[in-house]
Motif scaffolding. Structure first.
Motif, short mmCIF file in Angstrom:
data_model
loop_
_atom_site.label_atom_id
_atom_site.label_comp_id
_atom_site.label_asym_id
_atom_site.label_seq_id
_atom_site.Cartn_x
_atom_site.Cartn_y
_atom_site.Cartn_z
N TRP A 158 -56.44 -35.07 79.06
CA TRP A 158 -57.02 -35.74 80.22
C TRP A 158 -56.59 -35.08 81.54
O TRP A 158 -56.39 -35.74 82.56
CB TRP A 158 -56.66 -37.22 80.25
N GLY A 159 -56.42 -33.77 81.51
CA GLY A 159 -56.06 -33.05 82.72
C GLY A 159 -54.59 -33.08 83.09
O GLY A 159 -54.21 -32.59 84.16
N THR A 160 -53.74 -33.65 82.23
CA THR A 160 -52.31 -33.71 82.51
C THR A 160 -51.57 -32.64 81.72
O THR A 160 -52.03 -32.19 80.67
CB THR A 160 -51.73 -35.09 82.16
N GLY A 161 -50.42 -32.25 82.22
CA GLY A 161 -49.61 -31.26 81.53
C GLY A 161 -48.34 -31.00 82.30
O GLY A 161 -48.10 -31.58 83.37
N SER A 162 -47.50 -30.12 81.78
CA SER A 162 -46.23 -29.84 82.43
C SER A 162 -45.65 -28.55 81.88
O SER A 162 -46.14 -27.99 80.89
CB SER A 162 -45.25 -30.99 82.22
N THR A 163 -44.58 -28.10 82.52
CA THR A 163 -43.83 -26.93 82.08
C THR A 163 -42.39 -27.34 81.81
O THR A 163 -41.79 -28.07 82.61
CB THR A 163 -43.85 -25.83 83.16
N LYS A 164 -41.86 -26.88 80.70
CA LYS A 164 -40.46 -27.15 80.39
C LYS A 164 -39.58 -26.20 81.18
O LYS A 164 -39.75 -24.99 81.13
CB LYS A 164 -40.21 -26.99 78.89
N LEU A 165 -38.64 -26.75 81.94
CA LEU A 165 -37.81 -25.97 82.84
C LEU A 165 -36.43 -25.64 82.28
O LEU A 165 -35.82 -24.64 82.68
CB LEU A 165 -37.63 -26.73 84.17
N VAL A 166 -35.93 -26.48 81.39
CA VAL A 166 -34.57 -26.33 80.86
C VAL A 166 -34.61 -26.52 79.34
O VAL A 166 -35.26 -27.44 78.84
CB VAL A 166 -33.61 -27.37 81.49
N GLY A 167 -33.92 -25.67 78.63
CA GLY A 167 -33.87 -25.77 77.18
C GLY A 167 -32.83 -26.79 76.73
O GLY A 167 -32.07 -27.33 77.53
N PRO A 168 -32.78 -27.07 75.42
CA PRO A 168 -31.82 -28.06 74.91
C PRO A 168 -30.39 -27.57 75.02
O PRO A 168 -30.12 -26.37 74.90
CB PRO A 168 -32.24 -28.22 73.44
N ALA A 169 -29.49 -28.50 75.24
CA ALA A 169 -28.07 -28.14 75.31
C ALA A 169 -27.50 -27.80 73.94
O ALA A 169 -26.46 -27.14 73.85
CB ALA A 169 -27.28 -29.29 75.93
N ILE A 170 -28.16 -28.26 72.89
CA ILE A 170 -27.77 -27.95 71.51
C ILE A 170 -29.03 -27.50 70.78
O ILE A 170 -30.06 -28.18 70.85
CB ILE A 170 -27.16 -29.17 70.81
N ALA A 171 -28.97 -26.39 70.08
CA ALA A 171 -30.12 -25.90 69.33
C ALA A 171 -30.38 -26.76 68.11
O ALA A 171 -29.46 -27.40 67.57
CB ALA A 171 -29.89 -24.45 68.91
N ALA A 172 -31.62 -26.78 67.66
CA ALA A 172 -31.98 -27.60 66.50
C ALA A 172 -31.14 -27.23 65.28
O ALA A 172 -30.71 -28.11 64.51
CB ALA A 172 -33.47 -27.44 66.20
N GLU A 173 -30.89 -25.95 65.09
CA GLU A 173 -30.13 -25.52 63.90
C GLU A 173 -28.66 -25.91 63.98
O GLU A 173 -27.94 -25.86 62.96
CB GLU A 173 -30.25 -24.01 63.70
N ASP A 174 -28.21 -26.34 65.15
CA ASP A 174 -26.81 -26.75 65.32
C ASP A 174 -26.63 -28.26 65.39
O ASP A 174 -25.51 -28.74 65.56
CB ASP A 174 -26.23 -26.11 66.59
N ILE A 175 -27.71 -29.00 65.30
CA ILE A 175 -27.63 -30.45 65.49
C ILE A 175 -27.02 -31.16 64.29
O ILE A 175 -26.50 -32.27 64.40
CB ILE A 175 -29.01 -31.04 65.84
N GLY A 176 -27.08 -30.54 63.12
CA GLY A 176 -26.51 -31.15 61.93
C GLY A 176 -27.49 -32.08 61.23
O GLY A 176 -28.62 -32.28 61.69
N PRO A 177 -27.06 -32.67 60.10
CA PRO A 177 -27.96 -33.55 59.34
C PRO A 177 -28.30 -34.81 60.13
O PRO A 177 -27.45 -35.37 60.82
CB PRO A 177 -27.15 -33.87 58.08
N ILE A 178 -29.54 -35.25 60.01
CA ILE A 178 -30.02 -36.42 60.73
C ILE A 178 -30.50 -37.47 59.72
O ILE A 178 -31.34 -37.18 58.86
CB ILE A 178 -31.18 -36.04 61.68
N ASP A 179 -29.96 -38.67 59.83
CA ASP A 179 -30.37 -39.76 58.94
C ASP A 179 -31.69 -40.36 59.35
O ASP A 179 -32.48 -40.78 58.49
CB ASP A 179 -29.29 -40.85 58.92
N ALA A 180 -31.95 -40.45 60.65
CA ALA A 180 -33.20 -41.04 61.12
C ALA A 180 -33.56 -40.47 62.48
O ALA A 180 -32.70 -40.28 63.34
CB ALA A 180 -33.10 -42.56 61.20
N VAL A 181 -34.85 -40.22 62.66
CA VAL A 181 -35.39 -39.86 63.97
C VAL A 181 -36.10 -41.08 64.53
O VAL A 181 -36.95 -41.68 63.86
CB VAL A 181 -36.38 -38.68 63.87
#
Length: 274
Positions: A51-74
């Protein structure tokens, strides 16, 4: 060794919270590891929300996905906007034990994703750990009548045995409206993680799609949580009310209210009494 020593000082009833960035938070409690709205893409990419909306990501995550560890629930407030579930976050979903989101999101994601309507509840259960009750709370991701544009969104209220100060509540992307005020009326919230940012887009002018700094002060006054944690206020071009905006609003608030607000350093684990 120093980090392990600090962990030992935490009370069993504490919830350990790590703000990864934007809406993404790791919650660790009673052996459970819960992740909210996973966003792990690097900065610099532009996204289109429709609908004409959007954005740019300016800052990356402080922890990478591969370093987040096992997740029981999202705990996924909604699946259809990249600032709440980007490609990196989407790639993580299959490795999570459970994904909880909106009914519409569950249909889109498929598989064993659990979909909830506001005020519906599901439970996380596992041997050797206390059950965690997850109740969906109402969100309106924009002005009145914006649902066809913004889609369905939910927040999450978390309850487990032994909580001393009240529930842990994640607001999800929402403006301050009757459904959010109902949370303050119906629930005793001890720790509130609140999506701010005062989101707006050029195509819709002054209309807001998440809470502003002023809304945050009103909500904190209504909720009276022990701890009020701002998230979803940095890292994206469409976030217009950052930390400085809330700090300005807090200058005229009571000392009691100011004392409830806690800013989390990105990427650092912080213990909060639950």
């Amino acid at each position: 060794m120093g980090g392990e020593a600090r962990r030992d000082e935490h009370r069993v009833s504490d919830v350990r919270i790590t703000h990864v960035g934007g809406p993404t938070v790791l919650l660790e409690v009673e052996g459970w590891r819960l992740l909210t709205d996973p966003t792990f893409d690097p900065p610099g990419r532009a996204y289109r929300f429709g609908w004409g909306t959007g954005s740019t990501k300016l800052v990356g995550p402080a922890i990478a996905a591969e370093d987040i560890g096992p997740i029981d629930a999202v705990l996924l407030s909604h699946d259809h906007h990249d600032d709440n579930l980007d490609a990196g976050g989407r790639a993580l979903l299959p490795s999570a034990g459970v994904v909880v989101t909106t009914r519409a999101g569950a249909r889109r994601l498929g598989g064993a994703v659990r979909g909830l309507e506001p005020w519906e509840t599901t439970r996380l259960e596992a041997a050797g750990r206390p059950a965690v009750e997850i109740t969906a709370t109402p969100c309106r991701h924009g002005p009145p009548l914006s649902r066809p544009l913004a889609g369905d969104v939910i927040g999450f209220a978390l309850r487990w045995g032994g909580q001393e100060h009240g529930l842990v509540w994640i607001s999800g992307d929402t403006v301050l409206h009757g459904g959010v005020r109902e949370v303050a009326e119906r629930l005793r919230v001890g720790t509130a993680l609140v999506h701010l940012g005062g989101v707006r887009f050029p195509v819709t002018g002054p209309l807001r799609y998440t809470m502003t700094a002023r809304d945050a002060v009103e909500l904190c006054d209504r909720l009276e949580p022990r701890t009020f944690i701002p998230i979803h206020y940095e890292g994206w071009a469409h976030f217009h009310d950052g930390r400085s905006a809330l700090e300005r609003e807090l200058e005229s608030a009571s000392s009691d209210l100011r004392g409830r607000v806690r800013w989390l350093p990105l990427g650092a684990e912080v213990a909060v009494a639950a």
